[in-house]
Design an enzyme around this catalytic site. Structure first.
Site, PDB file in Angstrom:
ATOM      1  N   CYS A 106      41.777  44.048  45.619  1.00 35.30           N
ATOM      2  CA  CYS A 106      41.170  42.875  45.404  1.00 35.30           C
ATOM      3  C   CYS A 106      41.925  41.809  44.641  1.00 35.30           C
ATOM      4  CB  CYS A 106      39.887  43.081  44.288  1.00 35.30           C
ATOM      5  SG  CYS A 106      40.593  43.452  42.553  1.00 35.30           S
ATOM      6  N   CYS A 117      36.856  38.121  38.825  1.00 28.95           N
ATOM      7  CA  CYS A 117      37.950  38.884  39.217  1.00 28.95           C
ATOM      8  C   CYS A 117      39.171  39.049  38.560  1.00 28.95           C
ATOM      9  CB  CYS A 117      38.307  38.185  40.685  1.00 28.95           C
ATOM     10  SG  CYS A 117      38.573  36.628  40.711  1.00 28.95           S
TER      11      CYS A 117
END
Lengths: 125, 388
Positions: free
Chosen positions: A33, A102
């Protein structure tokens, strides 16, 4: 897109590095990610005596890591545990929407470091 | 502080002489090209001249040039317009997995309408394999759309060979040449394409204008409705200031093309070689030689692209990245992933695209600053271990 505060902490982050004889270490995120945060803490008298971080990630990831370490340094473990990601973002004057999830994981990394410290304490006992 | 713009793949500055002409067609020559009076006739002259200038750059006939609002519209039109015009012949389209979203999203839209789309894979250099194209063709295939130069990694695709296959089977061939026109010689007859997309703002012209080249006799439906402009194919009052600017930009870049191609190739190679020499754990993305002269794309391991861009920006260097943070999604660049580059390495990609204003000194400056930036970010990265 970033506040001046975010840019300031990205440009001149405080508490970057590792603590070799850390009492607790916590890591969150994964390279897929694009964000990994690792926190090292040194505990003395129930307080965070020293804290350092290393982060792989975008500008927000680095700034939030640094801000989180600054917010909890010298605080008791109980106080430090209460820190959440939202408070970190607020201390930086906010983050762009897509960065809230994130790249704003510093408080989670810190909690993991404290858990690591506490589980080691249990082993000692 | 020195300012070095290395994002010509994103957009280019408008030439002064082009900007002057745009201004003139906004003020003095403001007429509507469809009007009968002298104002209209003057405007029409400008429109016709621009069409010739653009046609000359790509070896086309002026009547085969249809002005659009830019590359995206031209790609949309080429793909959706062809599909609609040929749907009785078949409903299969071939494209690649590394196209610009202007093409990919048009294909996805057609899938919802019942068309089948094959997204061809690419090799590690980002190149489409002729064999894969051959194997993908069925008797239902009506369109092949593959970009000429990839916008992220600069790989030059074998369009001529693919177009020859398409021609053999009566399949319409489209190429998005937004990143090749003005950078390398582009000739519609050499390539053998039926449809070709050009954008103005990548060749020092204004934004909001481009064109679709439509070879005479190619079947294509309209996707816009409402007027007789552009020979009944693309209605709406022409963006005349943009179009005349595009025309002049096309003429001027054509004159400089050969010289500039050589100059940029040298600068590009100096930049690539210099980085590989100075920084460890760097991977060059894209083909080393079958590559547009202005494109440098590399992955710098253990650091993330956006942090890299911000750091370079503070030193006056403007570049771009294929990291998730800059792509606006959670995934890094679809182009790098299609090339088999792992997520964590794609996140650390850096694209530098050169242009007219860049000099040797600019490259020296980047080669001096980039290693410092990389070292600082790596020192902060938990993935990096100096002994590696």
């Amino acid at each position: 897109m970033y506040t001046d505060k975010v840019m300031e902490y990205f440009t001149n982050p405080v508490n970057v590095g590792e603590i070799e004889d850390a009492d607790g270490v916590g890591q969150v995120g994964n390279p897929v990610c694009g964000d990994i945060m690792k926190m090292y803490i040194k505990v003395k008298d129930g307080k965070i005596a020293d804290i350092k971080f290393k982060t792989f990630g975008c500008g927000a990831a680095i700034a939030t890591s640094s801000m989180a370490t600054e917010l909890v340094k010298g605080k008791t473990l109980e106080e430090a545990k209460k820190l959440d990601n939202k408070q970190v973002a607020e201390a930086l004057g906010g983050l762009p929407g897509q960065k809230m999830h994130c790249s704003n994981l510093a408080a989670d990394a810190l909690k993991k470091a404290i858990e690591d410290y506490e589980s080691k304490q249990k082993e000692v006992k | 502080m020195r300012k070095v713009y290395l994002d010509h793949g994103a957009t280019t500055p408008v030439r002064t002489e082009v900007a002057d002409l745009v201004y003139k067609y906004m003020t003095d020559n403001f007429g509507n090209p469809s009007s009968v009076h002298s104002f209209g006739r003057e405007a029409k002259k400008g429109l016709d001249h621009a069409r010739e200038q653009v046609a000359n750059l790509i070896g086309a006939e002026p009547k085969e040039i249809f002005f659009t609002s830019g590359g995206t519209e031209a790609d949309n039109w080429a793909i959706i317009g062809t599909a609609h015009a040929k749907k009785d012949k078949g409903k299969h389209i071939i494209t690649s997995s590394i196209e610009h979203h202007a093409a990919l999203d048009a294909c996805k839209y057609l899938e919802k309408e019942g068309f089948q789309v094959t997204y061809l894979p690419v090799d590690a250099d980002g190149m489409v394999r002729i064999e894969d194209v051959k194997n993908a063709i069925t008797d239902q295939t009506i369109l092949i759309t593959i970009m000429h130069v990839n916008n992220e990694v600069g790989t030059i695709q074998p369009i001529k060979e693919i177009a020859a296959l398409a021609k053999e089977k009566g399949i319409t061939m489209h190429t998005d040449a937004v990143q090749s026109v003005g950078k390398i010689p582009v000739n519609v007859d050499d390539l053998g394409v039926d449809l070709l997309t050009v954008s103005s703002h990548k060749i020092y012209g204004p934004k909001g204008v481009g064109c679709l080249y439509i070879r005479k006799g190619t079947k294509i439906s309209n996707i816009h409705f409402g007027g007789a402009q552009e020979r009944n194919k693309r209605p709406g009052t022409e963006n005349l200031p943009g179009i005349v600017g595009f025309g002049l930009a096309a003429e001027l870049i054509g004159k400089e093309l050969k010289e500039e191609q050589e100059r940029l190739t040298k600068l590009r190679d100096k930049l690539i070689d210099g980085i590989v020499e100075r920084i460890e754990h760097v991977k060059i993305n894209g083909h080393r030689t079958q590559r547009a002269p202005h494109n440098v794309n590399l992955s710098i391991r253990f650091i993330e692209g956006e942090a890299l861009l911000l750091s370079l920006d503070m030193r006056g260097i403007a570049a771009s990245s294929g990291s998730a943070c800059t792509s606006g999604s959670l995934d890094p660049s679809h182009v790098l992933l299609a090339m088999g580059i792992p997520h964590e390495i794609a996140h650390g990609s850096l694209r530098m695209t050169l242009g007219k204003a860049n000099t040797e000194e600019d490259i020296d400056y980047v080669l001096e600053e980039l290693p410092k930036v990389v070292e600082r970010l790596r020192a902060m990265s938990p993935l990096y271990n100096k002994k590696q």
